[in-house]
Design a protein around this motif. Structure first.
Motif: not given
Length: 114
Positions: A82-96, A98-108
């Motif tokens: 879950x994005x730390x800012x907006x709460x939306x799901x972060x896709x697995x492809x992004x997490x794979x 950048x596994x330490x990411x806390x933000x979806x692409x728009x919030x980043x």
């Protein structure tokens, strides 16, 4: 949870993959941290410039270990994808990638624009 969010939740296999990746990173970083601490404590032939570099690497490694442990805790409590800012799901492809990411692409992108 919205219908859309249900489709991007992580599967058990994806959670296991990320967990193994994070555990591997944690072991490598912990080993590196031990090496850096030994360099600082031993002081063997390092000048002030290289000692500052080692200290910077040490601080960076400590921060990364903290981030990895935080990510593992989020995996355990179910808040990992879950994005730390907006709460939306972060896709697995992004997490794979950048596994330490806390933000979806728009919030980043918003954070980087600041």
């Amino acid at each position: 949870m919205t219908q859309h969010d249900e489709h991007v939740m992580l599967s058990e296999v994806q959670v296991q993959t990320i967990s193994e990746n994070l555990q591997s990173q944690l072991m490598w970083r912990a080993s590196r941290l031990d090496e850096l601490r030994a360099l600082v404590e031993g002081g063997g032939g390092t000048d002030d410039g290289s000692k500052q570099g080692v200290l910077a690497d040490l601080a960076s490694t400590e921060r990364t270990i903290t981030e990895i442990r935080d990510a593992l805790e989020r995996l355990a409590d179910g808040s990992y994808s879950r994005c730390a800012d907006c709460g939306t799901s972060i896709p697995f492809e992004r997490l794979k990638i950048r596994p330490l990411t806390r933000h979806c692409v728009p919030c980043r992108q918003r954070h980087e624009a600041r």
